[in-house]
Write an enzyme that holds these catalytic residues in place. Sequence first.
Site, PDB file in Angstrom:
ATOM      1  N   ASP A 184       0.997  -1.217   0.064  1.00  0.00           N
ATOM      2  CA  ASP A 184       0.147   0.051  -0.132  1.00  0.00           C
ATOM      3  C   ASP A 184       0.793   1.219  -0.002  1.00  0.00           C
ATOM      4  O   ASP A 184       1.843   1.136   0.215  1.00  0.00           O
ATOM      5  CB  ASP A 184      -1.063   0.061   1.154  1.00  0.00           C
ATOM      6  CG  ASP A 184      -0.519   0.219   2.617  1.00  0.00           C
ATOM      7  OD1 ASP A 184       0.844   0.366   2.654  1.00  0.00           O
ATOM      8  OD2 ASP A 184      -1.336   0.219   3.511  1.00  0.00           O
ATOM      9  N   ASN A 192      -4.060  12.600   0.583  1.00  0.00           N
ATOM     10  CA  ASN A 192      -5.140  13.068   0.348  1.00  0.00           C
ATOM     11  C   ASN A 192      -5.782  14.349   1.166  1.00  0.00           C
ATOM     12  O   ASN A 192      -6.205  15.444   0.501  1.00  0.00           O
ATOM     13  CB  ASN A 192      -6.315  11.939   0.583  1.00  0.00           C
ATOM     14  CG  ASN A 192      -6.622  10.893  -0.401  1.00  0.00           C
ATOM     15  OD1 ASN A 192      -6.444  11.405  -1.722  1.00  0.00           O
ATOM     16  ND2 ASN A 192      -7.070   9.790  -0.195  1.00  0.00           N
ATOM     17  N   HIS A 197      -8.589  14.860  -2.814  1.00  0.00           N
ATOM     18  CA  HIS A 197      -8.951  13.469  -3.420  1.00  0.00           C
ATOM     19  C   HIS A 197      -8.675  13.320  -4.901  1.00  0.00           C
ATOM     20  O   HIS A 197      -8.429  12.244  -5.491  1.00  0.00           O
ATOM     21  CB  HIS A 197     -10.363  12.947  -2.980  1.00  0.00           C
ATOM     22  CG  HIS A 197     -10.404  12.828  -1.747  1.00  0.00           C
ATOM     23  ND1 HIS A 197     -10.026  11.611  -0.901  1.00  0.00           N
ATOM     24  CD2 HIS A 197     -10.690  13.564  -0.452  1.00  0.00           C
ATOM     25  CE1 HIS A 197     -10.280  11.687   0.312  1.00  0.00           C
ATOM     26  NE2 HIS A 197     -10.560  12.836   0.821  1.00  0.00           N
ATOM     27  N   GLU A 228      -5.916   2.465  -1.057  1.00  0.00           N
ATOM     28  CA  GLU A 228      -4.791   2.478  -1.514  1.00  0.00           C
ATOM     29  C   GLU A 228      -3.769   0.926  -1.520  1.00  0.00           C
ATOM     30  O   GLU A 228      -2.540   1.315  -1.804  1.00  0.00           O
ATOM     31  CB  GLU A 228      -4.080   3.381  -1.075  1.00  0.00           C
ATOM     32  CG  GLU A 228      -3.643   2.920   0.734  1.00  0.00           C
ATOM     33  CD  GLU A 228      -4.731   3.471   1.672  1.00  0.00           C
ATOM     34  OE1 GLU A 228      -4.308   3.483   2.868  1.00  0.00           O
ATOM     35  OE2 GLU A 228      -5.652   3.449   1.179  1.00  0.00           O
TER      36      GLU A 228
END
Length: 314
Positions: A184, A192, A197, A228
């Site tokens: 990830d 973010n 976003h 993610e």
Amino acid sequence: MNLTQLLDAYPHPVGPIRILIVDDQPVNIRVLHQVFRGEFEVLMATSGEQAITVCREQHPDIILLDVIMPGISGHEVCRRLKADPGTRDIPVIFVTSQNQDGDEALGFEMGAVDFITKPINPIIVLARVRTHLALKLQSDLLRSIAMIDGLTKIANRRKFDEELAINWRACQREGHPLSLVLLDLDSFKQYNDTYGHQQGDACLVAVAGVLTQSVRRPHDVVARYGGEEFVCILPETDSLGAMQRAETMRAAVKALAIAHQDSAAGPLVSISLGVATQIPSADSSPEALLAAADAQLYLAKAAGRDRVSAIELT
């Protein structure tokens, strides 16, 4: 509808359309081969065991299967194919001299899509095969759409689950190692929060792109696991090979040079990766292998992120 019209209506994902003809009598195979040659690629098998092997290795688009054969019967071949995630979606048409209602009912119960009686009428056989091919190609197209992540355009979680089951069974059958890489993006919530976003989505798309480029074999699978998180299936790959591939992924993401001022791992977007490798057996499970990769991902993040942690299960 000829082959060109079929492909125009429902594009075939890879290569020519393949028909597998299974019959223990070579003369019957020759008759059917004459019907289909020039329009489809024709594969042949003269026993049930050979048919199952060809299906697993060649992945035909449709099977014309004799019922009465020495060794395992056509019914048993169909049952085994339908029980295997890698072959269960291949349409099976029984071709046989048996023409009782009970025979047809049993064929459909086994999972066949149609039932053709001998002697062969070339016009009828070709028409029925084209009909079922059109249905299969349409189904394949819809399934492929359902298996793609809408944002990154790579495989989604559903596709990953399916491919993991297929590769687990294949590696177990052959005694080959199977590796998983779970990864990830480091501090992605902060990314973010800082960049928004929309920029976060663009980052995920870019990362998915380089992950896909980092796997070189057509049977490797890169999928978006959720949020993610991404996952990679590496069949027939030992622990060292999986570690090397994971390091290639890690370096490829760093090479994107995407700024991340609030990352705990450094000024650029980076990934942490957990790798788990095992030769599948009856005493193990794909779920346990995935859990092991997840545990290694946790260790990589706990050790400072932007790194690879791996384990080889026995």
